[in-house]
Scaffold this motif. Structure first.
Motif, PDB file in Angstrom:
ATOM      1  N   ALA A 214     -16.209 -33.958  67.356  1.00 24.70           N
ATOM      2  CA  ALA A 214     -17.105 -34.203  66.233  1.00 24.70           C
ATOM      3  C   ALA A 214     -17.899 -35.490  66.421  1.00 24.70           C
ATOM      4  N   LYS A 215     -18.965 -35.610  65.667  1.00 22.86           N
ATOM      5  CA  LYS A 215     -19.777 -36.815  65.658  1.00 22.86           C
ATOM      6  C   LYS A 215     -19.006 -37.955  64.990  1.00 22.86           C
ATOM      7  N   PRO A 216     -18.876 -39.108  65.646  1.00 26.41           N
ATOM      8  CA  PRO A 216     -18.188 -40.234  65.007  1.00 26.41           C
ATOM      9  C   PRO A 216     -18.890 -40.669  63.717  1.00 26.41           C
ATOM     10  N   ILE A 217     -18.087 -41.120  62.766  1.00 28.47           N
ATOM     11  CA  ILE A 217     -18.584 -41.471  61.441  1.00 28.47           C
ATOM     12  C   ILE A 217     -18.583 -42.984  61.264  1.00 28.47           C
ATOM     13  N   ARG A 218     -19.656 -43.520  60.748  1.00 26.73           N
ATOM     14  CA  ARG A 218     -19.770 -44.947  60.482  1.00 26.73           C
ATOM     15  C   ARG A 218     -19.030 -45.306  59.201  1.00 26.73           C
ATOM     16  N   GLU A 219     -18.178 -46.324  59.290  1.00 24.04           N
ATOM     17  CA  GLU A 219     -17.463 -46.807  58.117  1.00 24.04           C
ATOM     18  C   GLU A 219     -18.171 -48.038  57.541  1.00 24.04           C
ATOM     19  N   GLU A 220     -17.702 -48.495  56.401  1.00 25.17           N
ATOM     20  CA  GLU A 220     -18.313 -49.647  55.746  1.00 25.17           C
ATOM     21  C   GLU A 220     -18.100 -50.915  56.572  1.00 25.17           C
ATOM     22  N   ILE A 221     -19.072 -51.818  56.506  1.00 28.19           N
ATOM     23  CA  ILE A 221     -18.953 -53.097  57.218  1.00 28.19           C
ATOM     24  C   ILE A 221     -17.813 -53.912  56.617  1.00 28.19           C
ATOM     25  N   LEU A 222     -16.981 -54.461  57.483  1.00 27.93           N
ATOM     26  CA  LEU A 222     -15.939 -55.386  57.052  1.00 27.93           C
ATOM     27  C   LEU A 222     -16.489 -56.802  57.178  1.00 27.93           C
ATOM     28  N   PRO A 223     -16.622 -57.543  56.095  1.00 28.72           N
ATOM     29  CA  PRO A 223     -17.183 -58.896  56.181  1.00 28.72           C
ATOM     30  C   PRO A 223     -16.385 -59.779  57.139  1.00 28.72           C
TER      31      PRO A 223
ATOM     32  N   ALA B 247     -24.538 -58.950  61.821  1.00 27.23           N
ATOM     33  CA  ALA B 247     -24.661 -60.322  61.334  1.00 27.23           C
ATOM     34  C   ALA B 247     -23.723 -60.603  60.164  1.00 27.23           C
ATOM     35  N   THR B 248     -23.343 -59.561  59.435  1.00 30.23           N
ATOM     36  CA  THR B 248     -22.486 -59.773  58.263  1.00 30.23           C
ATOM     37  C   THR B 248     -21.038 -59.345  58.476  1.00 30.23           C
ATOM     38  N   GLY B 249     -20.696 -58.777  59.642  1.00 30.57           N
ATOM     39  CA  GLY B 249     -19.306 -58.392  59.822  1.00 30.57           C
ATOM     40  C   GLY B 249     -19.060 -57.410  60.942  1.00 30.57           C
ATOM     41  N   LEU B 250     -17.963 -56.663  60.815  1.00 29.22           N
ATOM     42  CA  LEU B 250     -17.492 -55.732  61.836  1.00 29.22           C
ATOM     43  C   LEU B 250     -17.780 -54.293  61.426  1.00 29.22           C
ATOM     44  N   LEU B 251     -18.073 -53.472  62.419  1.00 29.19           N
ATOM     45  CA  LEU B 251     -18.357 -52.061  62.189  1.00 29.19           C
ATOM     46  C   LEU B 251     -17.461 -51.200  63.061  1.00 29.19           C
ATOM     47  N   ARG B 252     -16.962 -50.108  62.477  1.00 26.77           N
ATOM     48  CA  ARG B 252     -16.235 -49.103  63.256  1.00 26.77           C
ATOM     49  C   ARG B 252     -16.873 -47.736  63.015  1.00 26.77           C
ATOM     50  N   TYR B 253     -17.038 -47.003  64.112  1.00 33.15           N
ATOM     51  CA  TYR B 253     -17.450 -45.607  64.060  1.00 33.15           C
ATOM     52  C   TYR B 253     -16.267 -44.809  64.591  1.00 33.15           C
ATOM     53  N   VAL B 254     -15.763 -43.853  63.823  1.00 36.96           N
ATOM     54  CA  VAL B 254     -14.523 -43.181  64.208  1.00 36.96           C
ATOM     55  C   VAL B 254     -14.682 -41.664  64.127  1.00 36.96           C
ATOM     56  N   GLN B 255     -14.086 -41.008  65.085  1.00 38.15           N
ATOM     57  CA  GLN B 255     -14.096 -39.547  65.159  1.00 38.15           C
ATOM     58  C   GLN B 255     -12.860 -39.018  64.442  1.00 38.15           C
ATOM     59  N   ARG B 256     -13.040 -38.076  63.540  1.00 35.99           N
ATOM     60  CA  ARG B 256     -11.921 -37.526  62.775  1.00 35.99           C
ATOM     61  C   ARG B 256     -11.476 -36.151  63.259  1.00 35.99           C
ATOM     62  N   GLU B 257     -12.326 -35.487  64.062  1.00 39.27           N
ATOM     63  CA  GLU B 257     -11.987 -34.181  64.628  1.00 39.27           C
ATOM     64  C   GLU B 257     -12.430 -34.164  66.083  1.00 39.27           C
ATOM     65  N   SER B 258     -11.724 -33.411  66.911  1.00 40.68           N
ATOM     66  CA  SER B 258     -12.064 -33.325  68.325  1.00 40.68           C
ATOM     67  C   SER B 258     -13.475 -32.787  68.502  1.00 40.68           C
TER      68      SER B 258
ATOM     69  N   SER C 134      -4.550 -40.219  69.363  1.00 44.49           N
ATOM     70  CA  SER C 134      -4.781 -38.808  69.046  1.00 44.49           C
ATOM     71  C   SER C 134      -5.828 -38.173  69.947  1.00 44.49           C
ATOM     72  N   GLY C 135      -6.399 -38.981  70.849  1.00 41.84           N
ATOM     73  CA  GLY C 135      -7.426 -38.477  71.748  1.00 41.84           C
ATOM     74  C   GLY C 135      -8.815 -38.497  71.154  1.00 41.84           C
ATOM     75  N   PHE C 136      -8.986 -39.120  69.970  1.00 36.23           N
ATOM     76  CA  PHE C 136     -10.289 -39.228  69.339  1.00 36.23           C
ATOM     77  C   PHE C 136     -10.932 -40.560  69.719  1.00 36.23           C
TER      78      PHE C 136
END
Length: 361
Positions: free
Chosen positions: A206-215, A193-204, A183-185
């Protein structure tokens, strides 16, 4: 299998002494020719593929005392954005991030300009930055900050840069992975130390948003990623049990096991055509010093992947994978931080068969 430490041996500025290369440092121009970018002796040098397939002599793109750290990101427009780290004048123990752009293959790059550091105009080394370019050509530079979290600085539509945005976090991987989805985002992947992190942009824009850590038990320094045919991003990593796993948050709630790792070093990933099918290819240096490749049908992680070794034994390898205009695989490796070797997928061959490795020149 031994875990990879958080950061390699460092030089006086705190940055790793060995070259740290992220992203599209092997880039294909819109006309189909390739460029290679490498930090060397305080500057970035570039090799360019000619129309006859021969490579140019290295050309300096300047840099003014860069550390051996370089991240490259290429947009849909073909422009290549380069981001490095440079000691601050008068403060040799501090670094700033600097940026330039090459608009056309073999043409000069713009002047290197400082984009400062997430913690101010100067700070000690906190990690290797990662850069990606959104769907309308704006560069996003992600960097671990002094608090161990992630910050990003994005280009404005009318030129210049927004201020650094603190995306929150702590104790993250020094080498995050920035990607742009279908989508171009932009998206940023890292580990904690406890898992994986994703920061994702939802609008062109926009500031990327931090999601919950995936263990997950992630070995830092092994992350790689691709954008798949669906437009969704997939992250690859080695876990603490020496397994290569794939995680695509928009397609699966949990990581999927692909195969066992052959070494403890970083993964590299791209997509190409194999026997006419869209496949994802992973690369890793095995414990004997050879580069190994594994391929599977893109976004079909349940099929698993199997390694195949290629080339001779070497010391340290830093690898780049990409695809040619015909969607075939192109591989490049930096050997022991000094010499470049390359190979390509054999035309009309069954499976993922490669030509012999050869020096860049």
């Amino acid at each position: 299998m031994a875990n990879r430490s958080e950061a390699p041996t460092a030089h006086p500025h705190g940055a790793p002494a060995a070259p740290q290369l992220r992203g599209s440092w092997l880039a294909r121009g819109k006309e189909g020719r390739f460029s290679v970018y490498l930090p060397r002796n305080g500057e970035v040098v570039r090799w360019t593929e000619g129309v006859d397939g021969r490579w140019s002599e290295p050309v300096s793109l300047g840099g003014g005392g860069l550390t051996p750290s370089l991240s490259a990101g290429q947009g849909r427009d073909g422009y290549v954005h380069l981001v490095g780290l440079r000691p601050v004048a008068g403060k040799p123990d501090h670094v700033e991030l600097v940026h330039t752009t090459q608009y056309q293959t073999a043409r000069p790059a713009l002047e290197w300009r400082s984009i400062t550091h997430p913690n101010g105009a100067s700070y000690h080394w906190t990690g290797t930055p990662s850069v990606t370019v959104d769907g309308i050509g704006r560069a996003y530079v992600f960097s671990r900050n002094g608090g161990g979290g992630i910050s990003v600085r994005a280009q404005k539509d009318a030129g210049g840069w927004h201020p650094w945005w603190d995306l929150v976090g702590s104790k993250t991987d020094p080498s995050p992975v920035a990607l742009t989805n279908g989508s171009g985002f932009v998206e940023l992947y890292t580990s904690h130390a406890t898992g994986l992190l994703r920061y994702v942009q939802r609008e062109s824009g926009a500031k990327p948003i931090r999601e919950e850590i995936l263990p997950a038990a992630v070995t830092m320094g092994t992350l790689a990623g691709v954008t798949g045919p669906s437009g969704h991003c997939t992250l690859f990593y080695v876990d603490h049990d020496g397994r290569v796993c794939a995680w695509s948050p928009e397609r699966s709630l949990k990581p999927t096991y692909l195969t066992d790792a052959l070494g403890t070093g970083p993964l590299t990933a791209t997509r190409c055509l194999v026997d006419g099918f869209d496949c994802t290819v992973l690369a890793q240096q095995d414990e004997d010093g050879r580069l190994a490749l594994a391929a599977y049908p893109s976004e079909q992680e349940d099929a698993g992947a199997r390694w195949s070794e290629t080339g001779e034994r070497h010391g340290a390898l830093v690898t780049a994978l990409t695809r040619a205009a015909d969607e075939s695989l192109v591989a490049l490796a930096l050997v022991d931080g000094t010499s470049l070797i390359t190979t390509r997928q054999r035309p009309s061959a069954d499976g993922l068969a490669l030509e012999g490795w050869r020096p860049l020149r």
